[in-house]
Design a protein around this motif. Structure first.
Motif, PDB file in Angstrom:
ATOM      1  N   HIS A 321      47.986  50.798  57.435  1.00 22.43           N
ATOM      2  CA  HIS A 321      49.289  50.419  56.874  1.00 22.43           C
ATOM      3  C   HIS A 321      49.164  49.476  55.675  1.00 22.43           C
ATOM      4  CE1 HIS A 321      51.327  52.267  60.294  1.00 22.43           C
ATOM      5  NE2 HIS A 321      50.464  51.649  61.094  1.00 22.43           N
ATOM      6  N   LEU A 322      47.917  49.114  55.302  1.00 20.32           N
ATOM      7  CA  LEU A 322      47.742  48.199  54.174  1.00 20.32           C
ATOM      8  C   LEU A 322      48.425  48.758  52.926  1.00 20.32           C
ATOM      9  CD1 LEU A 322      44.036  47.058  54.655  1.00 20.32           C
ATOM     10  CD2 LEU A 322      46.063  45.574  54.691  1.00 20.32           C
ATOM     11  N   THR A 325      54.838  46.402  52.878  1.00 16.78           N
ATOM     12  CA  THR A 325      55.383  45.044  52.991  1.00 16.78           C
ATOM     13  C   THR A 325      56.739  45.111  53.700  1.00 16.78           C
ATOM     14  OG1 THR A 325      54.317  44.372  50.923  1.00 16.78           O
ATOM     15  CG2 THR A 325      56.101  42.974  51.749  1.00 16.78           C
ATOM     16  N   LEU A 327      53.633  43.952  56.477  1.00 19.58           N
ATOM     17  CA  LEU A 327      52.529  44.685  57.082  1.00 19.58           C
ATOM     18  C   LEU A 327      52.620  44.561  58.603  1.00 19.58           C
ATOM     19  CD1 LEU A 327      49.760  46.175  56.815  1.00 19.58           C
ATOM     20  CD2 LEU A 327      48.704  43.889  56.882  1.00 19.58           C
TER      21      LEU A 327
END
Length: 398
Positions: A321-322, A325, A327
């Protein structure tokens, strides 16, 4: 500024009064003769902003504290009592406060509870003639004549105590109107070769009055890691193998990388202790997560929260999922998913980058693993683009 909390220590024949403020690594501030604890106020304000906890007492015969200034060993006993209430602290002593701190450190039981010593324009190896000339010039010789004689009589003992100290020592020298000579400063380094000497050019002998911002900055920059380092050594970090040396070596390098990449005090402290609870990539734990209060005492709640998040991160669940925002960070200990954003996310990403960069510099990795680290740092660029760009330019990642 945080709420100021009153403090009181009752000793035989004297009550010591002081105050505390802030959260984080603890510094005990000991004022000079003729002063009182309020002299530290502007220093404290800056230190608290930098994530430190400050404790300041009026010394006996000063301010709100009782007793009289008669003998150095009595002052040393007062400091030992304060240290008993503040184990793991850094002692910061100006003039009289510094001498009283050294006297207190003569007791091994007190020394074991102190993680570092800062001397502000004072050394234990005083030159008696110089001291008397300085006091005469300031009209101070007749203020505490018996106490002055007692202090000077203790100089051989203070030298011996200093020569036996194995804790970090920082001497902060004034730049003007200082009674301290280069010969005396050099003498301290002969007694304690591991000591560091810093000069604040615009300050006179009462550095806390003349240059409080510079004094606070110096204390924060150089002493904040000391309690954490003491805890890491106690927990055996130097005995754990890690690429590039031992685990303590790795932790110190990651802290420096974070600093080089622009990280503040909080993330630097987290970097120094980031593997305390183990990580998803390094299973050796120095401290169980159910004992988090020990690390909080050494680095403060904010930095410890980052250490826990980094150590508890389930990388298989989180890293895909990096770039998002906030996270969603999965806790590998509890299974809980926490949405992280803002400064917390930037600090998490910076710590990730610094750790991976140190690993790629010191471990024997396959080409595939190096490419994976490069991809991970590239993903972190969404949160800290400048730091990621600098890391990606490293020759080990090209």
């Amino acid at each position: 500024m945080d709420v100021v909390r009153p403090r009181h220590i009752a000793r035989s024949g004297v009550d010591l009064h002081g105050e505390e403020v802030g959260d984080g690594p603890t510094v005990v501030l000991l004022h000079a003769g003729g002063e009182r604890r309020q002299v530290w106020a502007p220093v404290v304000e800056r230190l608290v902003e930098d994530g430190m906890r400050c404790v300041a007492f009026d010394q006996r015969g000063h301010g709100d504290s009782g007793g009289a200034l008669r003998r150095l060993d009595e002052c040393g006993g007062d400091i030992a009592a304060i240290v008993d209430a503040e184990p793991g602290c850094v002692l910061v002593g100006a003039s009289l406060g510094g001498l009283a701190a050294v006297a207190a450190l003569g007791d091994p039981r007190t020394r074991a509870k102190v993680t570092g010593l800062v001397l502000v324009d004072v050394v234990p190896n005083l030159d008696a003639g110089r001291v008397r000339r300085f006091l005469d010039a300031g009209g101070l010789s007749n203020v505490y004549p018996d106490f002055i004689d007692d202090v000077l009589a203790h100089v051989p003992g203070l030298r011996q105590i200093t020569a036996q100290l194995d804790i970090p020592i920082l001497l902060i020298r004034a730049g003007r109107a200082t009674p301290l000579t280069d010969v005396e400063a050099d003498g301290l380094l002969r007694l304690a070769p591991h000591a560091t000497v810093i000069r604040i050019p615009g300050a006179g002998h009462l550095v806390a009055r003349d240059q409080p911002e510079a004094l606070a900055r110096t204390i924060a920059d150089l002493t904040t890691p000391w309690p954490a380092l003491a805890l890491l050594r106690e927990l055996g970090a130097a005995r754990v193998e890690h690429p590039g040396g031992d685990l303590l070596d790795h932790l110190e390098r990651v802290r420096q990388l974070v600093a080089d990449l622009g990280g503040g005090h909080r993330v630097r402290l987290a970097a120094l202790t980031h593997a305390t609870y183990s990580t998803d990539g390094f299973p050796h734990s120095l401290l169980s997560p159910d004992r988090r209060s020990r690390l909080r005492a050494a680095i403060g709640h904010d930095a410890e929260a980052l250490v826990y998040r980094y150590g508890a991160c389930d990388r298989a669940e989180t890293y895909p999922h990096l770039g998002a925002t906030p996270l969603p960070v999965t806790d590998r200990f509890t299974g809980e998913v926490v949405a992280v954003d803002g400064t917390d996310l930037a600090d998490f990403a910076l710590l990730t980058i610094a750790n991976e960069l140190d690993v790629v510099r010191h471990a024997a990795l396959t080409t595939e693993t190096v490419h994976g680290i490069r991809d991970l740092i590239t993903a972190c660029a969404a949160y800290v683009p400048d730091a990621a760009a600098r890391a990606l330019a490293d020759r080990h990642l090209r």
